[in-house]
Design a protein around this motif. Structure first.
Motif, short mmCIF file in Angstrom:
data_model
loop_
_atom_site.label_atom_id
_atom_site.label_comp_id
_atom_site.label_asym_id
_atom_site.label_seq_id
_atom_site.Cartn_x
_atom_site.Cartn_y
_atom_site.Cartn_z
N ILE A 175 0.92 -2.36 -10.41
CA ILE A 175 0.48 -3.03 -9.19
C ILE A 175 0.64 -2.07 -8.01
O ILE A 175 1.62 -1.32 -7.95
N GLY A 176 -0.30 -2.09 -7.10
CA GLY A 176 -0.19 -1.27 -5.90
C GLY A 176 -1.12 -1.78 -4.82
O GLY A 176 -1.89 -2.72 -5.05
N THR A 177 -1.07 -1.16 -3.66
CA THR A 177 -2.03 -1.49 -2.61
C THR A 177 -3.05 -0.38 -2.52
O THR A 177 -2.76 0.78 -2.87
N PRO A 178 -4.26 -0.68 -2.06
CA PRO A 178 -5.30 0.35 -2.01
C PRO A 178 -4.91 1.58 -1.22
O PRO A 178 -5.31 2.70 -1.57
N TYR A 179 -4.12 1.41 -0.16
CA TYR A 179 -3.81 2.53 0.72
C TYR A 179 -2.52 3.27 0.34
O TYR A 179 -2.26 4.34 0.87
N ASN A 180 -1.71 2.72 -0.56
CA ASN A 180 -0.47 3.44 -0.87
C ASN A 180 -0.46 4.05 -2.27
O ASN A 180 0.30 4.98 -2.53
N LEU A 181 -1.29 3.55 -3.19
CA LEU A 181 -1.24 4.03 -4.57
C LEU A 181 -2.49 4.78 -4.99
O LEU A 181 -2.45 5.59 -5.93
#
Length: 443
Positions: A175-181
Motif C-alpha cells: 500500500i502507498g500513496t501516489p506521491y510518496n511511493l
C-alpha cells in the motif's frame, strides 16, 4: 483467521486499525516494539514475553547500570524478541506491517512468510519510509537551519530504494500513496487513499445526528478566531511560514487566537482541536488530509493544507474518496487562512463535510472493512496505482528550491545514478530537468 498488526505506530494508524478489526469481530493483535512519544491510545495489551522485553530495556540505560548489566539485558531482550518472532511466523495467518517493518531486521522474514503461504500486507504509505530523501524535508533539522549532506541523502536513497524493492517483491500486497511511493515502486500498489486513514474517536463513528455549531454568545462570534497548529517537525510543517502568515493577518486587523502545540500527548491535541475554529496542518504536504487534519475533521474542524500538486492529486483518488479540506499552493497559504477567517458560514459547512467524510468513510471500522477486502483478494480496479503513470517531483516538507538544490547536488557530486532511478529513465530525466529549471516555472 488470526491477524497481526505492527510493528511500529504511526500517528495512531495501527492501533485504530486494530480497533476497527475488533469491531468486526476479527481476531487481530496489535503489537509494537516501542512506546510512541505522543502516547496514542493502544488496542489491547502487548504479548507477555514482549512486556518482559520492554522491562529488560530499562536496564540498558547507560547512566544507571554498568556495562555488563546492559549487555546482558540487551542480549536477553534480543533472544526474547527472536523467539516470539519465530513463533508469530507460524501462529498468525495475516500480517499487516507498517512503515516498511516486519518481524525481523532487514525484512529477512518476508521471504519465509511468502514460502509459508501467509498473507502479508505492507503499508508504505506514510511517507519517509518510501519517498526519495532528496525531496523529503524530514532530513533537515527541526528548526530548518541544517540541511542533510549529499552523503546522507545518497545513503538514504540507496537504503529506501532497496527496501521498497524488497517489500514489494515479498509482500502479497503493498500500500502507498501516489506521491510518496510511485518514484521507487517497480510494481503496481494499492492506493492508500482508496483504503483510508483509520480513526476511532470517543464518539460514535456513524455520522448520524452530528452537527457543528458555535453558540451565539461564544467568544468566536465576537470576532476572535482560534486557529490551531500542531507540528511534530516544525521545519517540515512550515511552522515559521505559517506564523508569518498569522502575523500578517493580524496586521490587517483580524483578531486571531493562534495556538501552536508541540510535543504534547495525543489527548492534549484532541482537547485543543475541540476548542478551535479550524487548524492549519502544514504548508508542504502531498496529501489533502493527513493524520492531524483527519483528527480535526472527526470533530468538525476544517483544515488548511498547503502543498505542491494537490489539485493534480485528485486524479489519483477513487470517486467519492477525496477528503474535504482547504487546500492551497504554498504561496497561497495566507489567502487560504484568510478565507476561513472571513467566511464563517463556509468554514462551518466545510467542517461538517469533513466530519461526515471522516466518520462515514475513514472511520476505523470502514477502513478495516477495506483491509478485509484486501485480505480476501477483492480489490476493485480503481484501488490500484500504476507507478509508471505518476510523475511527482516537488516533494514534501520543503520548498521547491530546496528539492531542486538537493537533486542538483547529488547529480553533480555522484552522478545521475545517485537518484536510484536508473530503472525508470523517463522519471530520472524528469528529475534532472526539474532540478535545473527555474523554481517559479516548475511551481
Amino acid at each position: 483467521m488470526r491477524v497481526l498488526i505492527g510493528m511500529v505506530e504511526v500517528a495512531g494508524f495501527y492501533s485504530n486499525l486494530a480497533r476497527g478489526f475488533h469491531s468486526l469481530g476479527i481476531n487481530a493483535d496489535y503489537v509494537t516494539l516501542g512506546s510512541h512519544p505522543f502516547e496514542y491510545p493502544t488496542a489491547g495489551k502487548q504479548p507477555y514475553v514482549l512486556r518482559i522485553r520492554s522491562w529488560l530495556n530499562y536496564f540498558r540505560v547507560p547512566s544507571k547500570y554498568p556495562l555488563p548489566v546492559r549487555w546482558m539485558a540487551s542480549g536477553c531482550a534480543k533472544v526474547i524478541l527472536l523467539i516470539w518472532s519465530l513463533t508469530a511466523l507460524f501462529y498468525y495467518d495475516v500480517f499487516v506491517f507498517g512503515y516498511g517493518t516486519s518481524l525481523l531486521p532487514r525484512n529477512v522474514d518476508l521471504p519465509l512468510l511468502r514460502f509459508l503461504g501467509k498473507t502479508v500486507i505492507s503499508n508504505l504509505g506514510h511517507g519517509t519510509e518510501a519517498r526519495p530523501p532528496y525531496i523529503d524535508g524530514t532530513y533537515q533539522s527541526k528548526d530548518g537551519t541544517q540541511q542533510p549532506s549529499q552523503e546522507r541523502l545518497l545513503h538514504a536513497a540507496k537504503q529506501i530504494a532497496r527496501k521498497v524493492q524488497t517489500v514489494q517483491r515479498w509482500s502479497r500486497l503493498t500500500i502507498g500513496t501516489p506521491y510518496n511511493l510511485a518514484q521507487f515502486a517497480q510494481r503496481p500498489f494499492v492506493n492508500l487513499f482508496a483504503i483510508g486513514l483509520p480513526f476511532a474517536g470517543d464518539t460514535p463513528a456513524s455520522g448520524e445526528g452530528h452537527t457543528t455549531s458555535v453558540p451565539d454568545d461564544s467568544e468566536h462570534n465576537l470576532g476572535t478566531v482560534r486557529i490551531l497548529h500542531c507540528p511534530s517537525h516544525p521545519a517540515v510543517k512550515g511552522s515559521s511560514l505559517i506564523e508569518q502568515a498569522i502575523g500578517s493577518l493580524r496586521s490587517k486587523g483580524y483578531s486571531i487566537d493562534f495556538i501552536r502545540l508541540q510535543g504534547k500527548p495525543h489527548r492534549e491535541v484532541i482537547a485543543q482541536i475541540q476548542q478551535c475554529d479550524f487548524v492549519v496542518d502544514q504548508i508542504y504536504s502531498d496529501t489533502p488530509l493527513a493524520s492531524f487534519a483527519l483528527e480535526a475533521a472527526w470533530f468538525g474542524k476544517p483544515s488548511v493544507v498547503g502543498g505542491y500538486g494537490l489539485e493534480e492529486l485528485r486524479a489519483h483518488f477513487p470517486e467519492g474518496m477525496w477528503p474535504p479540506s482547504k487546500i492551497c499552493h504554498p504561496d497561497g497559504l495566507e489567502t487560504a487562512i484568510e478565507d476561513l477567517i472571513v467566511n464563517r458560514h463556509w468554514r462551518l459547512q466545510l467542517g461538517q463535510e469533513a466530519m461526515r467524510f471522516a466518520r462515514e468513510k475513514w472511520c476505523a471500522q470502514e477502513v478495516a472493512k477495506r483491509f478485509l477486502r484486501l485480505i480476501q483478494g477483492d480489490i476493485p480496479t480503481d484501488w490500484w496505482v500504476d507507478p509508471n503513470q505518476v510523475t511527482y517531483l516537488e516533494g514534501v516538507g520543503q520548498s521547491i528550491d530546496q528539492s531542486q538544490q538537493n537533486i542538483r547536488s547529488l547529480i553533480e557530486k555522484f552522478g545521475l545514478g545517485s537518484l536510484q532511478l536508473s530503472r525508470k529513465p523517463a522519471l530520472e530525466n524528469a528529475f534532472k530537468t526539474f532540478a535545473y529549471q527555474d523554481s517559479k516555472q516548475s511551481s
